[in-house]
Design a protein around this motif. Structure first.
Motif, PDB file in Angstrom:
ATOM      1  N   ASP A 199      -8.503  18.566  51.558  1.00 30.20           N
ATOM      2  CA  ASP A 199      -7.763  19.301  52.571  1.00 30.20           C
ATOM      3  C   ASP A 199      -7.103  18.309  53.537  1.00 30.20           C
ATOM      4  O   ASP A 199      -7.242  17.089  53.397  1.00 30.20           O
ATOM      5  CB  ASP A 199      -8.659  20.292  53.313  1.00 30.20           C
ATOM      6  CG  ASP A 199      -9.792  19.632  54.091  1.00 30.20           C
ATOM      7  OD1 ASP A 199      -9.669  18.444  54.465  1.00 30.20           O
ATOM      8  OD2 ASP A 199     -10.808  20.305  54.341  1.00 30.20           O
ATOM      9  N   HIS A 200      -6.364  18.827  54.530  1.00 28.81           N
ATOM     10  CA  HIS A 200      -5.563  17.995  55.419  1.00 28.81           C
ATOM     11  C   HIS A 200      -6.388  16.899  56.096  1.00 28.81           C
ATOM     12  O   HIS A 200      -6.049  15.701  56.033  1.00 28.81           O
ATOM     13  CB  HIS A 200      -4.902  18.890  56.474  1.00 28.81           C
ATOM     14  CG  HIS A 200      -4.137  18.164  57.528  1.00 28.81           C
ATOM     15  ND1 HIS A 200      -4.722  17.674  58.681  1.00 28.81           N
ATOM     16  CD2 HIS A 200      -2.822  17.842  57.612  1.00 28.81           C
ATOM     17  CE1 HIS A 200      -3.806  17.078  59.416  1.00 28.81           C
ATOM     18  NE2 HIS A 200      -2.645  17.161  58.799  1.00 28.81           N
ATOM     19  N   ASP A 201      -7.491  17.283  56.743  1.00 18.79           N
ATOM     20  CA  ASP A 201      -8.274  16.312  57.493  1.00 18.79           C
ATOM     21  C   ASP A 201      -8.940  15.292  56.571  1.00 18.79           C
ATOM     22  O   ASP A 201      -8.983  14.092  56.876  1.00 18.79           O
ATOM     23  CB  ASP A 201      -9.329  17.015  58.339  1.00 18.79           C
ATOM     24  CG  ASP A 201      -8.722  17.802  59.495  1.00 18.79           C
ATOM     25  OD1 ASP A 201      -7.516  17.594  59.776  1.00 18.79           O
ATOM     26  OD2 ASP A 201      -9.434  18.623  60.107  1.00 18.79           O
ATOM     27  N   ALA A 202      -9.454  15.768  55.451  1.00 15.08           N
ATOM     28  CA  ALA A 202     -10.102  14.851  54.507  1.00 15.08           C
ATOM     29  C   ALA A 202      -9.092  13.878  53.907  1.00 15.08           C
ATOM     30  O   ALA A 202      -9.404  12.701  53.687  1.00 15.08           O
ATOM     31  CB  ALA A 202     -10.796  15.646  53.403  1.00 15.08           C
ATOM     32  N   ALA A 203      -7.872  14.355  53.644  1.00 18.26           N
ATOM     33  CA  ALA A 203      -6.833  13.476  53.109  1.00 18.26           C
ATOM     34  C   ALA A 203      -6.458  12.388  54.102  1.00 18.26           C
ATOM     35  O   ALA A 203      -6.253  11.221  53.734  1.00 18.26           O
ATOM     36  CB  ALA A 203      -5.596  14.285  52.726  1.00 18.26           C
ATOM     37  N   LEU A 204      -6.377  12.762  55.380  1.00 16.57           N
ATOM     38  CA  LEU A 204      -6.081  11.763  56.408  1.00 16.57           C
ATOM     39  C   LEU A 204      -7.207  10.734  56.522  1.00 16.57           C
ATOM     40  O   LEU A 204      -6.954   9.525  56.651  1.00 16.57           O
ATOM     41  CB  LEU A 204      -5.858  12.446  57.756  1.00 16.57           C
ATOM     42  CG  LEU A 204      -4.463  13.031  58.003  1.00 16.57           C
ATOM     43  CD1 LEU A 204      -4.442  13.797  59.312  1.00 16.57           C
ATOM     44  CD2 LEU A 204      -3.409  11.927  58.011  1.00 16.57           C
ATOM     45  N   ARG A 205      -8.441  11.200  56.465  1.00 13.93           N
ATOM     46  CA  ARG A 205      -9.565  10.265  56.540  1.00 13.93           C
ATOM     47  C   ARG A 205      -9.560   9.323  55.339  1.00 13.93           C
ATOM     48  O   ARG A 205      -9.807   8.112  55.479  1.00 13.93           O
ATOM     49  CB  ARG A 205     -10.892  11.035  56.617  1.00 13.93           C
ATOM     50  CG  ARG A 205     -11.150  11.703  57.967  1.00 13.93           C
ATOM     51  CD  ARG A 205     -12.602  12.144  58.084  1.00 13.93           C
ATOM     52  NE  ARG A 205     -12.943  13.157  57.082  1.00 13.93           N
ATOM     53  CZ  ARG A 205     -12.812  14.473  57.275  1.00 13.93           C
ATOM     54  NH1 ARG A 205     -12.331  14.934  58.424  1.00 13.93           N
ATOM     55  NH2 ARG A 205     -13.166  15.324  56.338  1.00 13.93           N
ATOM     56  N   ASN A 206      -9.286   9.869  54.177  1.00  9.36           N
ATOM     57  CA  ASN A 206      -9.268   9.046  52.976  1.00  9.36           C
ATOM     58  C   ASN A 206      -8.134   8.027  53.035  1.00  9.36           C
ATOM     59  O   ASN A 206      -8.307   6.854  52.677  1.00  9.36           O
ATOM     60  CB  ASN A 206      -9.112   9.938  51.737  1.00  9.36           C
ATOM     61  CG  ASN A 206      -9.377   9.197  50.444  1.00  9.36           C
ATOM     62  OD1 ASN A 206     -10.447   8.609  50.267  1.00  9.36           O
ATOM     63  ND2 ASN A 206      -8.406   9.217  49.540  1.00  9.36           N
ATOM     64  N   GLU A 207      -6.959   8.468  53.489  1.00 11.44           N
ATOM     65  CA  GLU A 207      -5.820   7.560  53.627  1.00 11.44           C
ATOM     66  C   GLU A 207      -6.155   6.416  54.582  1.00 11.44           C
ATOM     67  O   GLU A 207      -5.843   5.241  54.313  1.00 11.44           O
ATOM     68  CB  GLU A 207      -4.608   8.319  54.141  1.00 11.44           C
ATOM     69  CG  GLU A 207      -3.370   7.453  54.343  1.00 11.44           C
ATOM     70  CD  GLU A 207      -2.257   8.231  55.002  1.00 11.44           C
ATOM     71  OE1 GLU A 207      -1.269   8.550  54.310  1.00 11.44           O
ATOM     72  OE2 GLU A 207      -2.381   8.533  56.215  1.00 11.44           O
TER      73      GLU A 207
END
Length: 265
Positions: free
Chosen positions: A221-229
């Protein structure tokens, strides 16, 4: 008997060629195994940075070899073991650490289209043709076509191609986002090599990590994608590539968007 998969290195670019022109480069079980092994070796070889997948003698790939299937009953093997699994067409379940470019002449249909969809970029000759031609023979898409095609071109357009099996010509393929580059017939491989050479000139850790983040975001999801990036990005910064690049920029390299043809990796 000629090898069904040919491998050639041009500097940091590895060219992997399906070599079954008598079958329009259709993939039988043995060829799928060899393609898998070829890409596994590419991913583990530190001397090469980008691979090109192409077909011999003016055809990319006509899919799985149905004549072989009808004669032997042997379909491609599937090893369901995660991102390095073997697919029926060979490498289509693999998640490589380095980019692959498809150089497409002639037909890229059925499983051959799925191979093209697996690649990161597609260089397409103007007289090339895509299509889910296996639709007419009751052969399912089992090499990623039903999810990669919608992700690349959108669900509605993908459904049209999946349901009808109609031919998709090069110019339409570019218009809907399937083809990344068009070129004159006979020039797909050399155009792909030039593109691969450009990619090889970039700092490799940063490019590969950004590519990985783009792949992994599909399941987040949005937040997890940002954290992963952010996590992957800070791995790049920690590698030293970013500081080195900042130093080159401060010294005048790349000003006004210009690229240095001699940029080191």
């Amino acid at each position: 008997m000629a090898e069904s998969v040919l491998i050639e290195d041009r500097g940091a670019v590895r060219i992997i060629t399906i070599n079954r022109p008598q079958r329009r480069n259709a993939v039988d079980r043995a060829t799928g195994d060899r393609l898998y092994e070829a890409f596994q070796a590419f991913d583990q070889d530190d001397t090469v940075s980008v691979a090109i997948l192409t077909g011999a003698e003016g055809a990319f790939c006509a899919g799985f070899d149905l004549k072989s299937l009808s004669e032997t009953g042997a379909i491609g093997r599937v090893e369901d073991g995660g991102e390095n699994s073997l697919g029926p067409m060979g490498p289509t379940r693999m998640v490589l650490s380095k980019p692959v470019i498809a150089a497409i002449e002639g037909h890229a249909v059925a499983g051959g289209m799925e191979l093209a969809l697996w690649c990161d970029l597609r260089v397409v000759a103007l007289d090339a043709t895509f299509g889910i031609y296996c639709r007419r023979f009751g052969v399912p898409l089992v090499d990623g076509g039903t999810f990669r095609l919608p992700r690349l071109i959108g669900h509605s357009r993908a459904t049209d191609l999946i349901l009808t099996g109609r031919p998709l010509e090069a110019e339409e393929a570019e218009r809907i986002g399937l083809a990344n580059r068009l070129c004159e017939p006979g020039e797909a491989l050399e155009t792909a090599v030039a593109l691969a050479d450009d990619l090889c000139r970039f700092p490799q850790i940063c490019m590969r990590n950004d590519r990985l983040s783009a792949i992994q975001q599909w399941g987040l999801d949005h937040d997890a994608a940002l954290r992963n990036e952010t996590r992957i990005g800070f791995e790049t910064i920690g590698s030293g590539e970013t500081l080195s690049g900042a130093g080159r920029f401060s010294a005048g390299e790349g000003r006004h968007g210009r690229f240095n043809e001699d940029q080191s990796v």
